[in-house]
Design an enzyme around this catalytic site. Sequence first.
Site, PDB file in Angstrom:
ATOM      1  N   HIS A  94       0.837  -1.205   0.000  1.00 53.35           N
ATOM      2  CA  HIS A  94       0.000   0.000   0.000  1.00 53.35           C
ATOM      3  C   HIS A  94       0.869   1.252   0.000  1.00 53.35           C
ATOM      4  O   HIS A  94       1.249   1.740   1.075  1.00 53.35           O
ATOM      5  CB  HIS A  94      -0.897  -0.009   1.228  1.00 53.35           C
ATOM      6  CG  HIS A  94      -1.797  -1.203   1.307  1.00 53.35           C
ATOM      7  ND1 HIS A  94      -1.342  -2.464   1.646  1.00 53.35           N
ATOM      8  CD2 HIS A  94      -3.132  -1.333   1.074  1.00 53.35           C
ATOM      9  CE1 HIS A  94      -2.357  -3.313   1.626  1.00 53.35           C
ATOM     10  NE2 HIS A  94      -3.453  -2.655   1.281  1.00 53.35           N
ATOM     11  N   GLY A 100      -3.593  -3.821  11.428  1.00 55.47           N
ATOM     12  CA  GLY A 100      -4.079  -4.330  10.144  1.00 55.47           C
ATOM     13  C   GLY A 100      -5.591  -4.408  10.150  1.00 55.47           C
ATOM     14  O   GLY A 100      -6.239  -3.837   9.277  1.00 55.47           O
ATOM     15  N   PRO A 101      -6.156  -5.105  11.155  1.00 60.93           N
ATOM     16  CA  PRO A 101      -7.609  -5.021  11.292  1.00 60.93           C
ATOM     17  C   PRO A 101      -7.944  -3.579  11.703  1.00 60.93           C
ATOM     18  O   PRO A 101      -7.563  -3.134  12.794  1.00 60.93           O
ATOM     19  CB  PRO A 101      -7.922  -6.022  12.411  1.00 60.93           C
ATOM     20  CG  PRO A 101      -6.723  -6.936  12.454  1.00 60.93           C
ATOM     21  CD  PRO A 101      -5.561  -6.062  12.099  1.00 60.93           C
ATOM     22  N   LEU A 102      -8.601  -2.860  10.836  1.00 53.87           N
ATOM     23  CA  LEU A 102      -8.764  -1.421  11.042  1.00 53.87           C
ATOM     24  C   LEU A 102      -9.474  -1.115  12.359  1.00 53.87           C
ATOM     25  O   LEU A 102     -10.422  -1.794  12.740  1.00 53.87           O
ATOM     26  CB  LEU A 102      -9.525  -0.819   9.862  1.00 53.87           C
ATOM     27  CG  LEU A 102      -8.767  -0.917   8.529  1.00 53.87           C
ATOM     28  CD1 LEU A 102      -9.665  -0.518   7.361  1.00 53.87           C
ATOM     29  CD2 LEU A 102      -7.497  -0.083   8.546  1.00 53.87           C
ATOM     30  N   GLY A 147     -10.702   4.338   7.498  1.00 55.10           N
ATOM     31  CA  GLY A 147     -11.222   3.010   7.839  1.00 55.10           C
ATOM     32  C   GLY A 147     -11.256   2.803   9.343  1.00 55.10           C
ATOM     33  O   GLY A 147     -12.223   2.246   9.887  1.00 55.10           O
ATOM     34  N   ILE A 197     -10.300   8.981   0.933  1.00 54.14           N
ATOM     35  CA  ILE A 197     -10.284   7.850  -0.010  1.00 54.14           C
ATOM     36  C   ILE A 197     -10.186   6.542   0.768  1.00 54.14           C
ATOM     37  O   ILE A 197      -9.400   6.436   1.716  1.00 54.14           O
ATOM     38  CB  ILE A 197      -9.062   7.958  -0.968  1.00 54.14           C
ATOM     39  CG1 ILE A 197      -9.212   9.158  -1.912  1.00 54.14           C
ATOM     40  CG2 ILE A 197      -8.864   6.666  -1.770  1.00 54.14           C
ATOM     41  CD1 ILE A 197     -10.300   9.016  -2.970  1.00 54.14           C
ATOM     42  N   HIS A 215      -4.176   3.350  -3.373  1.00 54.47           N
ATOM     43  CA  HIS A 215      -4.343   2.834  -2.000  1.00 54.47           C
ATOM     44  C   HIS A 215      -3.529   1.551  -1.784  1.00 54.47           C
ATOM     45  O   HIS A 215      -2.728   1.481  -0.848  1.00 54.47           O
ATOM     46  CB  HIS A 215      -5.822   2.557  -1.704  1.00 54.47           C
ATOM     47  CG  HIS A 215      -6.030   1.646  -0.535  1.00 54.47           C
ATOM     48  ND1 HIS A 215      -6.156   2.104   0.746  1.00 54.47           N
ATOM     49  CD2 HIS A 215      -6.085   0.284  -0.458  1.00 54.47           C
ATOM     50  CE1 HIS A 215      -6.284   1.067   1.564  1.00 54.47           C
ATOM     51  NE2 HIS A 215      -6.245  -0.045   0.860  1.00 54.47           N
ATOM     52  N   ARG A 227     -17.898 -18.527  39.091  1.00 53.15           N
ATOM     53  CA  ARG A 227     -17.691 -17.065  39.075  1.00 53.15           C
ATOM     54  C   ARG A 227     -17.447 -16.555  40.490  1.00 53.15           C
ATOM     55  O   ARG A 227     -16.638 -15.636  40.703  1.00 53.15           O
ATOM     56  CB  ARG A 227     -18.863 -16.336  38.410  1.00 53.15           C
ATOM     57  CG  ARG A 227     -20.168 -16.492  39.143  1.00 53.15           C
ATOM     58  CD  ARG A 227     -21.294 -15.742  38.461  1.00 53.15           C
ATOM     59  NE  ARG A 227     -22.565 -16.084  39.063  1.00 53.15           N
ATOM     60  CZ  ARG A 227     -23.528 -15.220  39.339  1.00 53.15           C
ATOM     61  NH1 ARG A 227     -23.372 -13.948  39.057  1.00 53.15           N
ATOM     62  NH2 ARG A 227     -24.654 -15.626  39.870  1.00 53.15           N
ATOM     63  N   SER A 277     -22.155  -9.457  38.211  1.00 57.05           N
ATOM     64  CA  SER A 277     -22.358 -10.787  37.625  1.00 57.05           C
ATOM     65  C   SER A 277     -21.048 -11.520  37.400  1.00 57.05           C
ATOM     66  O   SER A 277     -20.978 -12.735  37.514  1.00 57.05           O
ATOM     67  CB  SER A 277     -23.070 -10.665  36.273  1.00 57.05           C
ATOM     68  OG  SER A 277     -24.307 -10.038  36.429  1.00 57.05           O
ATOM     69  N   GLU A 336     -17.357  -4.258  25.030  1.00 49.55           N
ATOM     70  CA  GLU A 336     -16.500  -5.456  25.060  1.00 49.55           C
ATOM     71  C   GLU A 336     -15.330  -5.365  24.079  1.00 49.55           C
ATOM     72  O   GLU A 336     -14.207  -5.732  24.399  1.00 49.55           O
ATOM     73  CB  GLU A 336     -17.315  -6.717  24.742  1.00 49.55           C
ATOM     74  CG  GLU A 336     -18.240  -7.179  25.855  1.00 49.55           C
ATOM     75  CD  GLU A 336     -19.606  -6.506  25.801  1.00 49.55           C
ATOM     76  OE1 GLU A 336     -19.804  -5.558  25.000  1.00 49.55           O
ATOM     77  OE2 GLU A 336     -20.494  -6.935  26.576  1.00 49.55           O
ATOM     78  N   ASP A 360     -32.298 -16.299  31.116  1.00 48.49           N
ATOM     79  CA  ASP A 360     -32.005 -15.284  30.091  1.00 48.49           C
ATOM     80  C   ASP A 360     -32.106 -15.858  28.677  1.00 48.49           C
ATOM     81  O   ASP A 360     -32.249 -15.119  27.703  1.00 48.49           O
ATOM     82  CB  ASP A 360     -30.623 -14.651  30.306  1.00 48.49           C
ATOM     83  CG  ASP A 360     -30.697 -13.440  31.227  1.00 48.49           C
ATOM     84  OD1 ASP A 360     -31.816 -12.942  31.445  1.00 48.49           O
ATOM     85  OD2 ASP A 360     -29.641 -13.001  31.718  1.00 48.49           O
ATOM     86  N   HIS A 403     -28.346 -15.527  25.295  1.00 50.92           N
ATOM     87  CA  HIS A 403     -27.286 -15.349  26.284  1.00 50.92           C
ATOM     88  C   HIS A 403     -26.538 -16.645  26.601  1.00 50.92           C
ATOM     89  O   HIS A 403     -25.607 -16.633  27.395  1.00 50.92           O
ATOM     90  CB  HIS A 403     -27.871 -14.767  27.577  1.00 50.92           C
ATOM     91  CG  HIS A 403     -28.151 -13.304  27.494  1.00 50.92           C
ATOM     92  ND1 HIS A 403     -28.890 -12.765  26.470  1.00 50.92           N
ATOM     93  CD2 HIS A 403     -27.775 -12.264  28.292  1.00 50.92           C
ATOM     94  CE1 HIS A 403     -28.965 -11.446  26.640  1.00 50.92           C
ATOM     95  NE2 HIS A 403     -28.287 -11.126  27.739  1.00 50.92           N
TER      96      HIS A 403
HETATM   97  C1  LIG Z   1     -11.511  -4.575   9.900  1.00 52.05           C
HETATM   98  C2  LIG Z   1     -10.965  -4.424   8.524  1.00 52.05           C
HETATM   99  N1  LIG Z   1     -11.809  -4.429   7.482  1.00 52.05           N
HETATM  100  C3  LIG Z   1     -11.338  -4.323   6.218  1.00 52.05           C
HETATM  101  C4  LIG Z   1     -10.002  -4.227   5.990  1.00 52.05           C
HETATM  102  C5  LIG Z   1      -9.463  -4.164   4.567  1.00 52.05           C
HETATM  103  N2  LIG Z   1      -8.993  -2.782   4.276  1.00 52.05           N
HETATM  104  C6  LIG Z   1      -7.707  -2.468   4.386  1.00 52.05           C
HETATM  105  S1  LIG Z   1      -7.413  -0.840   4.078  1.00 52.05           S
HETATM  106  C7  LIG Z   1      -9.043  -0.557   3.762  1.00 52.05           C
HETATM  107  C8  LIG Z   1      -9.517   0.828   3.386  1.00 52.05           C
HETATM  108  C9  LIG Z   1      -9.085   1.790   4.394  1.00 52.05           C
HETATM  109  O1  LIG Z   1      -9.284   3.087   3.957  1.00 52.05           O
HETATM  110  P1  LIG Z   1      -8.461   4.230   4.653  1.00 52.05           P
HETATM  111  O2  LIG Z   1      -8.396   4.016   6.087  1.00 52.05           O
HETATM  112  O3  LIG Z   1      -9.034   5.512   4.166  1.00 52.05           O
HETATM  113  O4  LIG Z   1      -7.009   4.016   4.113  1.00 52.05           O
HETATM  114  P2  LIG Z   1      -6.316   4.735   2.879  1.00 52.05           P
HETATM  115  O5  LIG Z   1      -7.156   4.431   1.677  1.00 52.05           O
HETATM  116  O6  LIG Z   1      -6.303   6.163   3.198  1.00 52.05           O
HETATM  117  O7  LIG Z   1      -4.976   4.107   2.802  1.00 52.05           O
HETATM  118  C10 LIG Z   1      -9.790  -1.726   3.927  1.00 52.05           C
HETATM  119  C11 LIG Z   1     -11.240  -1.819   3.702  1.00 52.05           C
HETATM  120  C12 LIG Z   1      -9.141  -4.237   7.105  1.00 52.05           C
HETATM  121  N3  LIG Z   1      -7.833  -4.166   6.997  1.00 52.05           N
HETATM  122  N4  LIG Z   1      -9.650  -4.294   8.351  1.00 52.05           N
END
Ligand SMILES: Cc1ncc(C[n+]2csc(CCOP(=O)(O)OP(=O)(O)O)c2C)c(N)n1
Length: 662
Positions: free
Chosen positions: A29, A118-120, A157, A188, A260, A355, A382, A409, A467, A471
């Site tokens: 990227h 990585g996971p946004l 993101g 973008i 991107h 618990r 709880s 959570e 519940d 649950h």
């Molecule tokens: C939870 C999650 N969902 C989807 C993705 C896949 N993904 C990676 S970057 C991106 C777009 C992010 O856009 P932005 O934050 O604006 O980054 P830029 O285009 O500016 O680099 C996505 C959907 C990810 N990494 N994590």
Amino acid sequence: MTDLEKHQRMANAIRFLAIDAVEKAKSGHPGLPMGAADIATVLFTQFLKFDPTSPNWADRDRFVLSAGHGSMLLYSLLYLLGYEDFTLDEIKNFRQIGARTAGHPEFGHGEGIETTTGPLGQGLGNAVGLAIAEKLQEARFGTEVVDHFTYVLAGDGCLMEGISQEALSLAGHLKLNKLIVIWDDNGISIDGAVSLTDSTDQAARFTASGWNTISVDGHDPDAIAAAIRQAQSSDSPTLIAAKTTIGFGSPKKAGTNGVHGSPLGADEVAATREALNWPHEPFDVPNETLDAWRIAGLRSAQAHKDWEKRFAAQDSETRAEFERRNRGDLPAGFKAAVDDYKKLLAEDKPTMATRKASEAVLGVLNEVIPETIGGSADLTGSNNTKTTQTLPITPEDFSGRYLHWGIREHGMAAAMNGMALHGGMIPYSGGFLIFSDYCRPSLRLAALMKQRVIHVMTHDSIGLGEDGPTHQPVEHFAALRAIPDLQFFRPADVTETLECWQLALETDDAPSVLALTRQNLIAQRTSYEEENLCARGAYVLIDSDDDAAVTLFASGSEVEIAAEAHGQLASAGIAARVVSVPCFELFENQSADYKAAVIGTSPVRIAIEAGIRMGWDRFIGENGVFIGMKGFGASGPYKALYEHFGITADAAVAAAKAHLEA
Ligand SMILES: Cc1ncc(C[n+]2csc(CCOP(=O)(O)OP(=O)(O)O)c2C)c(N)n1
């Protein structure tokens, strides 16, 4: 050369290392590093406190690249600043097997990476935890020893993901004024313009949660510096919305989603070199610019030395305690406290919900481990995670040890990862096991990062009763056992609860989940054993003198049912044994001999667990009998539910007899 020219060359060094590395790897990227290079240059050359020769210096500022896909921004910085682990060869090996420069930053691959991203949005959540940890440590050890900022670079993101709301509202509430989030506001994402999918007024959203917000041109170094300076003196966390152009400098692709996540391509790389006046070969940073970066890398050397002096001036007890907690070692009194309590339990043999057992255990452990930080996602009464030692942490006072996380959570689990990564503390949470789904992405990352975070998850089955199925965990045991390197414990009584807590605390390189019951359980362990039997993952709880015709395997609350079935079988003259299985993962770590001995050779093998069968064939084989759940639970009193779903000793005995007669 003017300051601006110098800045631009330094920023261009980041841009072209990223461009060239992505081009060589044929993946990655480039857009974010190109767009955010000015922000990063200002932050790292003027503000961030760090020492490349001592990447783990406890009082360094933390930098989290929440938008982890822009990893080449971070790798370029670490190389340019002189971090030993990030050589030019590593940059050239971007995204290759074994390289420290993995596709997304991975904690533990090289020193200088603070967290796996990585996971946004996860990075944002981690950063809230890092900032909480800083305040906790500052309250304990004073500003002479602990005084640092947490900076985050987040993308659109990160801000769009739901976790951002939990993270930011918590940060605003706790007034984490040393948390500074810089939003790479380039408009973008992958599918195109952010306007395609989102119309949020982000500044207004942050302001509504108590943040200080500033807007700047993300390509104007003076404006960026002024914003960071203002943020540093704020009494609330700050969002700096920095308007940038993704892929800055690329004549054809800047400002588009085309830059991107794909290499620019040879022609566009050449055009960008031309446009930014960077006539150098790929990966070549001219000496003058590299020197400027290396000098920036030395910027905080004096601050580090001064800190060492201040630290050395602390009394020896304080120093030793600070260092012990940062190393993650448990205090000397820990083992004795566990042992003494275990003896007491063997005498008392209390009947209690696990618990409640956990609460009792925590009452003992929190006394001897001052660095545990407890909490709950609004289920304190709880989850039973609060003890007399853990006073609440409030926005005004971080000397406490208990975080009321609110109903968050996911944010809680991500922040706990940040706290563990910060070092100096052991975070444990409280929540309902069913909502492990709500924080699963962070649990997975805790395992990937090998972090000691401990999640107390109560109300672990249909045993929670009225519940109902929304649950009642059913597939959750299997789902959590499926996460590599995460220890999922389901203790059967108070002694097992103590042992599982001991294991969770002693495991400093993996997260643990303790699944605990709402309903009372009788004590299964009635004599004192010095050995931690749960450490084997599964062990023979009730043996048979004769060759056992039946072996009953069970975990947690169903061990009681297995034991009752054992009694009935004995009365009927059928030799049986009971194996308690508190932790699948630890069982798999045992020797082949041990595992074979525990599984045994009984012709009839039965597993009892109030969840789905997945995973149990390991113990009973595909012809074994599984007594558990096939679908969702139901609303009703818990004893009636066990009858309704046929998870009973009678059912186990009937199945055993039927199989023996067949
Ligand atoms: C939870 C999650 N969902 C989807 C993705 C896949 N993904 C990676 S970057 C991106 C777009 C992010 O856009 P932005 O934050 O604006 O980054 P830029 O285009 O500016 O680099 C996505 C959907 C990810 N990494 N994590």
